[in-house]
Design a protein around this motif. Structure first.
Motif, PDB file in Angstrom:
ATOM      1  N   ARG A   1      -9.945  -4.337   1.986  1.00 20.90           N
ATOM      2  CA  ARG A   1     -10.085  -3.129   2.797  1.00 20.90           C
ATOM      3  C   ARG A   1      -8.700  -2.588   3.091  1.00 20.90           C
ATOM      4  O   ARG A   1      -7.834  -3.320   3.561  1.00 20.90           O
ATOM      5  N   VAL A   2      -8.503  -1.305   2.801  1.00 16.58           N
ATOM      6  CA  VAL A   2      -7.211  -0.670   2.980  1.00 16.58           C
ATOM      7  C   VAL A   2      -7.391   0.576   3.846  1.00 16.58           C
ATOM      8  O   VAL A   2      -8.305   1.370   3.606  1.00 16.58           O
ATOM      9  N   PHE A   3      -6.528   0.746   4.829  1.00 15.52           N
ATOM     10  CA  PHE A   3      -6.527   1.948   5.658  1.00 15.52           C
ATOM     11  C   PHE A   3      -5.196   2.670   5.521  1.00 15.52           C
ATOM     12  O   PHE A   3      -4.137   2.037   5.449  1.00 15.52           O
ATOM     13  N   PHE A   4      -5.254   3.996   5.519  1.00 10.09           N
ATOM     14  CA  PHE A   4      -4.085   4.840   5.724  1.00 10.09           C
ATOM     15  C   PHE A   4      -4.349   5.661   6.983  1.00 10.09           C
ATOM     16  O   PHE A   4      -5.492   6.057   7.245  1.00 10.09           O
ATOM     17  N   VAL A   5      -3.301   5.905   7.752  1.00  9.09           N
ATOM     18  CA  VAL A   5      -3.457   6.673   8.982  1.00  9.09           C
ATOM     19  C   VAL A   5      -2.481   7.837   8.998  1.00  9.09           C
ATOM     20  O   VAL A   5      -1.391   7.772   8.408  1.00  9.09           O
ATOM     21  N   ALA A   6      -2.877   8.903   9.676  1.00  5.92           N
ATOM     22  CA  ALA A   6      -1.986  10.013   9.978  1.00  5.92           C
ATOM     23  C   ALA A   6      -1.588   9.884  11.442  1.00  5.92           C
ATOM     24  O   ALA A   6      -2.446   9.634  12.298  1.00  5.92           O
ATOM     25  N   THR A   7      -0.305  10.037  11.727  1.00  4.99           N
ATOM     26  CA  THR A   7       0.169   9.892  13.101  1.00  4.99           C
ATOM     27  C   THR A   7       0.996  11.102  13.510  1.00  4.99           C
ATOM     28  O   THR A   7       1.731  11.674  12.696  1.00  4.99           O
ATOM     29  N   ASP A   8       0.844  11.486  14.762  1.00  6.45           N
ATOM     30  CA  ASP A   8       1.646  12.549  15.368  1.00  6.45           C
ATOM     31  C   ASP A   8       2.356  11.945  16.567  1.00  6.45           C
ATOM     32  O   ASP A   8       1.709  11.546  17.545  1.00  6.45           O
TER      33      ASP A   8
ATOM     34  N   VAL B   1       1.876  10.168   7.161  1.00  5.80           N
ATOM     35  CA  VAL B   1       0.752   9.444   6.561  1.00  5.80           C
ATOM     36  C   VAL B   1       1.319   8.149   6.009  1.00  5.80           C
ATOM     37  O   VAL B   1       2.281   8.168   5.235  1.00  5.80           O
ATOM     38  N   ARG B   2       0.744   7.044   6.413  1.00  8.86           N
ATOM     39  CA  ARG B   2       1.295   5.729   6.042  1.00  8.86           C
ATOM     40  C   ARG B   2       0.186   4.689   6.005  1.00  8.86           C
ATOM     41  O   ARG B   2      -0.911   4.899   6.538  1.00  8.86           O
ATOM     42  N   PRO B   3       0.453   3.525   5.397  1.00  5.81           N
ATOM     43  CA  PRO B   3      -0.510   2.426   5.457  1.00  5.81           C
ATOM     44  C   PRO B   3      -0.698   1.970   6.907  1.00  5.81           C
ATOM     45  O   PRO B   3       0.267   1.935   7.689  1.00  5.81           O
ATOM     46  N   ALA B   4      -1.913   1.643   7.270  1.00  7.64           N
ATOM     47  CA  ALA B   4      -2.192   1.148   8.615  1.00  7.64           C
ATOM     48  C   ALA B   4      -1.717  -0.295   8.752  1.00  7.64           C
ATOM     49  O   ALA B   4      -1.683  -1.055   7.780  1.00  7.64           O
ATOM     50  N   ARG B   5      -1.341  -0.656   9.977  1.00  8.93           N
ATOM     51  CA  ARG B   5      -0.924  -2.018  10.301  1.00  8.93           C
ATOM     52  C   ARG B   5      -1.885  -2.605  11.332  1.00  8.93           C
ATOM     53  O   ARG B   5      -2.649  -1.883  11.975  1.00  8.93           O
ATOM     54  N   GLN B   6      -1.806  -3.902  11.524  1.00  7.21           N
ATOM     55  CA  GLN B   6      -2.666  -4.539  12.520  1.00  7.21           C
ATOM     56  C   GLN B   6      -2.410  -3.974  13.920  1.00  7.21           C
ATOM     57  O   GLN B   6      -3.326  -3.864  14.731  1.00  7.21           O
ATOM     58  N   GLU B   7      -1.170  -3.571  14.177  1.00  9.09           N
ATOM     59  CA  GLU B   7      -0.828  -3.002  15.480  1.00  9.09           C
ATOM     60  C   GLU B   7      -1.533  -1.667  15.735  1.00  9.09           C
ATOM     61  O   GLU B   7      -1.581  -1.182  16.870  1.00  9.09           O
TER      62      GLU B   7
ATOM     63  N   ALA C   1       0.823  -1.214   0.000  1.00  8.93           N
ATOM     64  CA  ALA C   1       0.000   0.000   0.000  1.00  8.93           C
ATOM     65  C   ALA C   1       0.851   1.256   0.000  1.00  8.93           C
ATOM     66  O   ALA C   1       0.346   2.353   0.203  1.00  8.93           O
ATOM     67  N   GLY C   2       2.155   1.118  -0.193  1.00 12.81           N
ATOM     68  CA  GLY C   2       2.993   2.294  -0.322  1.00 12.81           C
ATOM     69  C   GLY C   2       3.850   2.578   0.892  1.00 12.81           C
ATOM     70  O   GLY C   2       3.945   1.782   1.825  1.00 12.81           O
TER      71      GLY C   2
END
Length: 243
Positions: free
Chosen positions: A133-140, A84-90, A69-70
Motif C-alpha cells: 500500500r502506497v500513499f502520496f499526499v498533498a500538503t499546504d 506532493v510527496r510520499p506519505a510517511r507514518q508521521e 516512492a520518489g
C-alpha cells in the motif's frame, strides 16, 4: 528498494525483523530487538543485511520500510504553493482526517474502507509478500490537504492491476491538487510495471466521476444496486485507466 520488488529473506531472523517493522509502520530499534527476542549479534547482523538490501531504513534508531516512492514535488495553483510527496507514518492522523473530510461531503465508499483499514492496521504504508500500500499526499504549509493511494498486489497473477483512490479537501479543489496527485500515482504505477488502475465510485458522486472522466478514465462496468446509501440502493460505477 529501487522499485517495489517482492521482499525475500536470507533467514527466518531477517524475515521476523522485517515483518515486525512492516506491521507497525515504524519501530524503535531497541524495541524490535527486545520483542523479537534475538541475540544482539543476530539482530545486528540481520538488520545490517536488511538495510543493505534497502528493505529497511534506520533514521536515528527508528526503523521503517525502505521502498522508494520518489521525491518531493512543489506546485503552484491559485493562491497556494503546495507539495506532493510520499506519505510517511508521521502523516497518519492528518491523512486519516483528510480522508474523512472528503468522505463526509461526498459518498466515496472505497475511500471510507481505506480509512477503516488505516485505523485497524495503525500504519500508513504496507509492503509484504502478498500486497503493498502506497500513499502520496498533498500538503499546504505542512497540513495534508489531499491524498492518492494505491493498493498493489504482490501475487504474480494479480500484478497487472492496482486499486486507486484520490481525494482533495473541499477548500483546495480547482487548483490542480487532485490532478497532480493522480499524475503522481499513475507515474509510480507505470514505473513499477502495473498496466491498469481501477477505482469504484457510487453513481451519485457526480464530482468524482467527472474528475476521473476528465483525466482519461472510462467506465468499465456497473454493479446495479451495489451500495445502500441513506436507505436507498445505489449503483457502483467501476472506472478504469490503462497505462
Amino acid at each position: 528498494m529501487q522499485s517495489l520488488e517482492r521482499p525475500s529473506f536470507r533467514s527466518e531472523a531477517a524475515k521476523h525483523v522485517y515483518q515486525y517493522v512492516e506491521r507497525h509502520g515504524t519501530a524503535a530499534r531497541h524495541r524490535a530487538r527486545s520483542v523479537l527476542d534475538l541475540s544482539p549479534e543476530t539482530f545486528r547482523t540481520e538488520l545490517e543485511w536488511l538495510l543493505q538490501k534497502g528493505y529497511l531504513e534506520d533514521d536515528g534508531g527508528t526503523l521503517r520500510v525502505g521502498f522508494n516512492a520518489g521525491s518531493v514535488e512543489e506546485h503552484v495553483g491559485g493562491d497556494i504553493t503546495y507539495t506532493v510527496r510520499p506519505a510517511r507514518q508521521e502523516d497518519f492522523e492528518g491523512l486519516l482526517d483528510t480522508i474523512r473530510a472528503v468522505t463526509a461531503e461526498d459518498t466515496y465508499v472505497v475511500a471510507e474502507s481505506v480509512a477503516e483499514r488505516l485505523l485497524y492496521e495503525d500504519t500508513v504504508a504496507r509492503h509484504n509478500t502478498v500486497e503493498s500500500r502506497v500513499f502520496f499526499v498533498a500538503t499546504d504549509d505542512g497540513d495534508i490537504v489531499g491524498w492518492t493511494h494505491l493498493d498493489v498486489p504482490q501475487v504474480e497473477k494479480l500484478k497487472r492491476a492496482a486499486k486507486l483512490t484520490v481525494g482533495v479537501r473541499p477548500g483546495y479543489r480547482g487548483d490542480g491538487v487532485g490532478s497532480h496527485l493522480l499524475e503522481r500515482a499513475l507515474d509510480w504505477a507505470e514505473a513499477n510495471g502495473y498496466q491498469k488502475l481501477y477505482n469504484s465510485v457510487p453513481s451519485t458522486n457526480d464530482e468524482a466521476l467527472s474528475f476521473l472522466e476528465s483525466h482519461g478514465w472510462h467506465t468499465e462496468g456497473i454493479r446495479r444496486d451495489h451500495y445502500e446509501i441513506d436507505g436507498d440502493p445505489v449503483d457502483e460505477v467501476m472506472m478504469a485507466y490503462s497505462l
